[in-house]
Design a protein around this motif. Structure first.
Motif, PDB file in Angstrom:
ATOM      1  N   LYS A 190       0.841  -1.189   0.000  1.00  0.00           N
ATOM      2  CA  LYS A 190       0.000   0.000   0.000  1.00  0.00           C
ATOM      3  C   LYS A 190       0.885   1.251   0.000  1.00  0.00           C
ATOM      4  CE  LYS A 190      -3.543  -2.283   2.817  1.00  0.00           C
ATOM      5  NZ  LYS A 190      -4.270  -2.234   4.123  1.00  0.00           N
ATOM      6  N   PRO A 191       0.396   2.367  -0.504  1.00  0.00           N
ATOM      7  CA  PRO A 191       1.177   3.608  -0.417  1.00  0.00           C
ATOM      8  C   PRO A 191       1.428   3.998   1.035  1.00  0.00           C
ATOM      9  CG  PRO A 191      -0.632   3.847  -1.973  1.00  0.00           C
ATOM     10  CD  PRO A 191      -0.859   2.558  -1.249  1.00  0.00           C
ATOM     11  N   LEU A 192       2.576   4.578   1.271  1.00  0.00           N
ATOM     12  CA  LEU A 192       2.905   5.083   2.600  1.00  0.00           C
ATOM     13  C   LEU A 192       2.387   6.511   2.714  1.00  0.00           C
ATOM     14  CD1 LEU A 192       5.054   2.814   1.865  1.00  0.00           C
ATOM     15  CD2 LEU A 192       6.553   3.939   3.501  1.00  0.00           C
ATOM     16  N   THR A 193       1.719   6.815   3.790  1.00  0.00           N
ATOM     17  CA  THR A 193       1.242   8.171   4.045  1.00  0.00           C
ATOM     18  C   THR A 193       1.690   8.600   5.430  1.00  0.00           C
ATOM     19  OG1 THR A 193      -0.870   7.336   4.903  1.00  0.00           O
ATOM     20  CG2 THR A 193      -0.778   7.878   2.554  1.00  0.00           C
ATOM     21  N   ALA A 194       1.891   9.906   5.604  1.00  0.00           N
ATOM     22  CA  ALA A 194       2.371  10.398   6.896  1.00  0.00           C
ATOM     23  C   ALA A 194       2.011  11.862   7.065  1.00  0.00           C
ATOM     24  CB  ALA A 194       3.886  10.216   7.018  1.00  0.00           C
ATOM     25  N   THR A 195       1.979  12.283   8.333  1.00  0.00           N
ATOM     26  CA  THR A 195       1.748  13.677   8.707  1.00  0.00           C
ATOM     27  C   THR A 195       2.758  14.069   9.767  1.00  0.00           C
ATOM     28  OG1 THR A 195      -0.621  13.493   8.247  1.00  0.00           O
ATOM     29  CG2 THR A 195       0.094  15.346   9.607  1.00  0.00           C
ATOM     30  N   GLN A 196       3.328  15.269   9.646  1.00  0.00           N
ATOM     31  CA  GLN A 196       4.237  15.789  10.655  1.00  0.00           C
ATOM     32  C   GLN A 196       3.776  17.165  11.123  1.00  0.00           C
ATOM     33  OE1 GLN A 196       8.889  16.185  10.677  1.00  0.00           O
ATOM     34  NE2 GLN A 196       8.082  18.092   9.846  1.00  0.00           N
ATOM     35  N   TYR A 197       3.836  17.368  12.435  1.00  0.00           N
ATOM     36  CA  TYR A 197       3.665  18.682  13.040  1.00  0.00           C
ATOM     37  C   TYR A 197       5.016  19.097  13.593  1.00  0.00           C
ATOM     38  CZ  TYR A 197      -1.304  17.582  12.748  1.00  0.00           C
ATOM     39  OH  TYR A 197      -2.561  17.240  12.288  1.00  0.00           O
ATOM     40  N   GLU A 198       5.456  20.298  13.246  1.00  0.00           N
ATOM     41  CA  GLU A 198       6.785  20.754  13.644  1.00  0.00           C
ATOM     42  C   GLU A 198       6.715  22.202  14.118  1.00  0.00           C
ATOM     43  OE1 GLU A 198      11.131  21.659  11.548  1.00  0.00           O
ATOM     44  OE2 GLU A 198       9.988  19.916  10.908  1.00  0.00           O
TER      45      GLU A 198
END
Length: 723
Positions: free
Chosen positions: A518-526
């Protein structure tokens, strides 16, 4: 032609630069070039350790202070001062980045961790082949002597670069032709019988400076810390720039890298005798080789050709295009350990492997940049369209091999070439992305808004020869990724910022049975703060972050599936990193960094996986480097420096093996020979010692019991002459 002959030929070429290029030097008349700030350009050289501008974080020539993500830059001066012989070594003093995961015997830079995730490798802003079907075997290896800088953009960056992971990316910037004549030759020797010659030549070809050239090359013949593994290399990188006007530039760049007669980079050793003491035989030495020199072989051919085109229509509108074609081929025949030591605490079973891998990649990136105002707001808008096509194949053979008494090895066993009898896999990935970005300034506020839409199609074919099972898969993915950031730049050079960014990473990778990932998805808060004071040449970057990635790939824990991967549920990485760089006084440079990572598998269909640490990922990592060159007195031109690197403890994939932390010390000495004798102006001698105290350590342990040793002490002496 032998490699030693190539080294001597390189020096000869350096000393016999085309006469036309040299004779034209006194009469050169160059067009007017716009200079910004201190003269540094985003893709240009940096004097010292402190870079102030970068294109990696925005695809525009932007001050690093204004980018709402962490950007760390390793300059060519730092690479030279620390004697880095690979991109992984060049990143040793970068906060939150871990290269050399697979130890001192590895011949790859493919696994570089950034904030706990595998970092993606880019060259001049476009992605290098990642070997989607080849388990990283065909990932490009870039020679650091051919680089102007190495930039690390941390956090999800799909909004500008398409397929990329959540930890960040490494963008390497090639040396380009210079308008000012530049000539350098270099001789190097040191540990393990190293003999290396290199040259770097650049300048204008015609009196008007409309045609520029650069030719960079290197030849090396060397053994390594591990018996029978060599580090021989030929590298050549020509570049040519055409400037028909002050508004238009075309730079064509090529690279070729060739490695022959090296042995396997596997060299996994048993945990007993490396990680754990062997109660009967003690510890395995640094140089122990687990393969069979008469059977093992490693060959790599890598080449690329491309261009960077820029045209400025007026002061407000410009167009850029980057294109590159890359072709990588790897042939490997090797023995690898098969399990742990037998009951006698001496015998190690082995198995034969053969890998034929290849990758072909075409990348194209088009950008239209517009600068305009709307009332009190000033805008730098970017519209981009990029395309990537990568075709890769990976053929594997397996066979039996004789065991070895690893503490007292006797080599020479007859091993049959297994051929390709285990598995064939090939894949094609096509990705088309359209992106928009607006950098909006209002007084000292800077808002960065970016959005991207990707269309990605992947096709894979997996033929398991042992069962004659053929699996074909095809996926088509569509996704939106974005970034929003806000910065405020104070008069004193202080710039706090906040940002949120997402990533989308389709992949042609499959599991052992050929099932598509499956595609890799991600979210970052910085959130972070940057500081570049006006009263000193220095920079400080500090950030806290929270990253969540879904469908993270990891090593298949089944020992019957070597080199295969599986996907986890969700991985969470929280932490902070800080890096400071400074030229405190003339001749005094400083680099300091620290990173803390709290990482775990937060969701999984396998309940026992939840809460496990990520493999080979330390919670704590820090470094300090300083060097000083005396500016006056009888010892003027004499320089000395040193550094200390700490990497915290890590775990294997199953979290059953803990690898201890380690601390390493580096040191350097240098002398400007021109200070002693004017006839030697431009000549410099330097000596660098890495892992000065020869600290024995394990770099990582794999999902099947077995570990790799780190890099032992090495000393390099380099004589450089510039004119």
């Amino acid at each position: 032609m032998r490699l030693r002959d190539v080294s001597l030929a390189a020096i000869f070429i350096a000393l016999t630069v085309p006469a036309a290029a040299q004779q034209a030097t006194p009469a050169i008349r160059l067009d007017t070039i716009e200079v910004q700030g201190n003269g540094e350009r985003a893709n240009g050289p940096v004097n010292g350790y402190v870079a102030t501008r970068s294109a990696s974080g925005s695809k525009t020539d932007t001050p690093i202070l204004e980018v709402p993500q962490t950007v760390n830059v390793v300059t060519a001066d730092q690479i030279r001062a620390q004697g880095a012989q690979s991109v992984s070594e060049a990143l040793r003093y970068t906060a939150g980045v871990r290269g050399e995961v697979y130890g001192g015997a590895s011949q790859f830079d493919s696994y570089t961790q950034i904030r706990g995730f595998k970092g993606d490798l880019f060259l001049d802003g476009t992605r290098l082949p990642d070997g989607a079907a080849t388990a990283d075997w065909t990932t490009s290896v870039i020679e650091p002597y051919g680089l102007e800088r190495v930039e690390v953009l941390k956090g999800p960056s799909s909004v500008l670069y398409g397929q990329s992971g959540p930890g960040g990316l490494v963008n390497m910037v090639s040396k380009r032709p210079t308008a000012t004549p530049f000539r350098e030759i270099q001789l190097q020797t040191g540990s393990y019988g190293r003999l290396q010659g290199a040259f770097d030549l650049s300048g204008p070809i015609d009196p008007q400076g409309r045609f520029l050239y650069r030719l960079t090359g290197l030849g090396r013949m060397s053994e390594t810390q591990t018996d029978f593994i060599d580090d021989d290399r030929i590298f050549i990188a020509p570049a040519f720039t055409w400037r028909p006007s002050t508004d238009t530039t075309l730079t064509v760049m090529g690279q070729y890298l060739r490695e022959r007669d090296g042995k396997t980079s596997f060299n996994y050793l048993p945990t007993s005798g490396t990680l754990y003491p062997n109660r009967v035989n003690g510890r395995l030495p640094w140089n122990r080789y687990a393969g069979e020199p008469g059977f093992d072989r490693f060959e790599r051919d890598q080449g690329s050709i491309g261009y960077a085109f820029e045209h400025r229509f007026n002061d407000s509108l410009s167009f850029s295009q980057n294109l590159r074609y890359t072709q990588n081929d790897v042939y490997l025949r090797a023995l690898n350990r098969n399990g742990e030591l037998l009951a006698d605490n001496r015998t190690l079973n082995r198995a034969a492997f053969r890998i034929d891998a290849a990758a072909r990649a075409f990348t194209l990136d088009n950008r239209l940049e517009a600068k305009f105002g709307t009332g009190p707001l000033s805008h730098t808008a970017l519209i981009g369209l990029d395309y990537r096509n990568e075709i890769s194949q990976y053929d594997v053979g397996r066979g039996p091999a004789a065991s070895i008494q690893i503490f007292n090895p006797v080599y020479g066993a007859a091993i049959a070439d297994p051929g390709i009898n285990f598995q064939r896999k090939d894949a094609e990935l096509r990705q088309l992305g359209f992106y928009l970005q607006d950098q909006i300034k209002f007084e000292r506020w800077i808002a960065t808004l970016s959005g991207r839409y990707d269309i990605a199609d992947t096709k894979t074919r997996t033929h398991t020869l042992t069962t004659n099972a053929l699996v074909r898969s095809r996926t088509s993915d569509r996704a939106f990724s974005g970034r929003a950031g806000l910065s405020y730049v104070f008069d004193n050079g202080l710039a706090p910022y906040v940002s949120v960014s997402t990533s989308f990473q389709p992949t042609a990778e499959t599991d052992f049975f050929g099932g598509a990932f499956k595609p890799l998805t991600a979210t970052q808060y910085e959130a972070g703060i940057k500081y570049q004071p006006s009263w000193i040449d220095a920079s400080l970057t500090a950030a806290v972050f929270d990253i969540r990635q879904q469908n993270t790939p990891s090593g298949d824990p089944n020992p019957a599936h070597p080199f295969a991967r599986v996907q986890l549920g969700e991985v969470a990485v929280r932490g902070f990193d800080i890096e400071a760089r400074a030229q405190l006084t003339e001749g005094l440079g400083l680099i300091a960094s620290y990173a803390f990572l709290d990482h775990e598998i937060s969701k999984s269909s396998v309940i026992t996986d939840i809460g496990k640490r990520l493999p080979a990922t330390p919670m704590h990592q820090g470094s300090l480097w300083a060097d000083y060159t005396l500016q006056g007195g009888p010892l003027a031109g004499f320089g000395f420096g040193g550094g200390i690197r700490f990497v915290g403890s890590t775990y294997d994939t199953a979290n059953t093996v803990r690898i201890p932390s380690y601390t390493l010390v580096d040191a350097s000495l240098s002398y400007d020979l021109g200070k002693a004798l004017s006839a030697l102006n431009g000549a410099k001698l330097s000596v660098v010692a890495k892992n000065l105290f020869d600290r024995y350590y394990v770099s990582q342990c794999g999902n099947v019991p077995g570990c790799t040793l780190g890099s032992r002490r090495s000393v390099l002496a380099t004589l450089t002459y510039r004119w």
